[in-house]
Design an enzyme around this catalytic site. Structure first.
Site, PDB file in Angstrom:
ATOM      1  N   HIS A 100       0.993  -1.121  -0.056  1.00 59.19           N
ATOM      2  CA  HIS A 100       0.115  -0.076  -0.015  1.00 59.19           C
ATOM      3  C   HIS A 100       0.929   1.327   0.107  1.00 59.19           C
ATOM      4  CE1 HIS A 100      -2.851   3.011   1.170  1.00 59.19           C
ATOM      5  NE2 HIS A 100      -2.212   3.382   2.197  1.00 59.19           N
ATOM      6  N   CYS A 170      -4.767   1.867  -4.730  1.00 57.88           N
ATOM      7  CA  CYS A 170      -3.776   3.060  -4.209  1.00 57.88           C
ATOM      8  C   CYS A 170      -2.482   3.360  -4.687  1.00 57.88           C
ATOM      9  CB  CYS A 170      -3.385   2.599  -2.645  1.00 57.88           C
ATOM     10  SG  CYS A 170      -2.573   1.099  -2.463  1.00 57.88           S
TER      11      CYS A 170
END
Length: 230
Positions: A100, A170
């Protein structure tokens, strides 16, 4: 003159003439005024027709350089090390993490998830501090322009309902924003992760389940046009 005597020498006409002094040719009138530049250097003389401001000093306008703002990429391993230990056993391929990412610029952290674009203080989500920080360089993009840019993304390509774990996540957001700010992409080992997983039989078998997963790190504030965050 008597024979045998030498006549006294007589100065010639030209020798009696005084040497002429040439006067300098007339030139344009000058006014000895000093120009004070910002560096403190003086330039003189100055043409008489130049108009000076009160005080007799002319200042050359200097364009101020644009401020540079550092841009960083925060990288988090959502598996907390499990991918490194178990990926080869489960996928037949070594993965170092389930990544992430977020962009840090103008003293805030910006990221994308199933809730849309969010922001927080750097390291302010429940994920805690990042596992890795990547220096992406500097940007001349001002905070005002950047927030307007984020608003346009949040109303188009990066709405919450557009989130997809493999194809629009993301890292897709971080990669696009990094290129807008610095012209640089984020590291390929991050953006190549979905294809690495899906290239394995186990990844293909799990895709229907994985496609339904929505990731939104808690602790951030949903971004809004009016004040940057809500």
């Amino acid at each position: 003159m008597r024979p045998g005597r030498v006549a006294p020498s007589c100065p010639s006409v030209t020798s009696r003439l005084l040497p002429l002094r040439r006067r300098p040719a007339p030139g344009p009138p000058f006014l000895p005024v000093s120009l004070r530049l910002q560096e403190g250097r003086a330039v003189q003389p100055c043409l008489q027709g130049l108009r000076l401001p009160p005080g007799g000093r002319a200042r050359v306008p200097m364009e101020e350089p644009l401020a540079l703002h550092p841009v960083k990429l925060y990288v988090y391993d959502l598996s907390k090390g499990m991918a490194r230990r178990l990926s080869h056993l489960m996928l037949g391929k070594q993965l170092d993490g389930i990544w992430h990412t977020s962009i840090i610029v103008h003293k805030d952290e910006f990221f994308y998830g199933s809730g849309g674009i969010s922001s927080c203080a750097p390291g302010g989500t429940l994920l805690g501090p990042p596992d890795t920080v990547v220096d992406l360089g500097n940007t001349e993009v001002t905070e005002e322009i950047f927030l307007e840019y984020l608003s346009s993304l949040g109303e188009s390509a990066f709405r919450g309902e557009s989130y997809n774990l493999f194809e629009h996540n993301c890292n897709t957001f971080s990669n696009e924003v990094a290129q807008f700010l610095t012209g640089k992409k984020i590291p390929s080992y991050i953006t190549d992760l979905p294809s690495e997983v899906l290239s394995t039989p186990f990844g293909q078998a799990l895709r229907p389940l994985l496609d339904s997963i929505q990731i939104q790190p808690p602790g951030g504030n949903t971004f809004s046009r009016h004040n940057g965050q809500s």
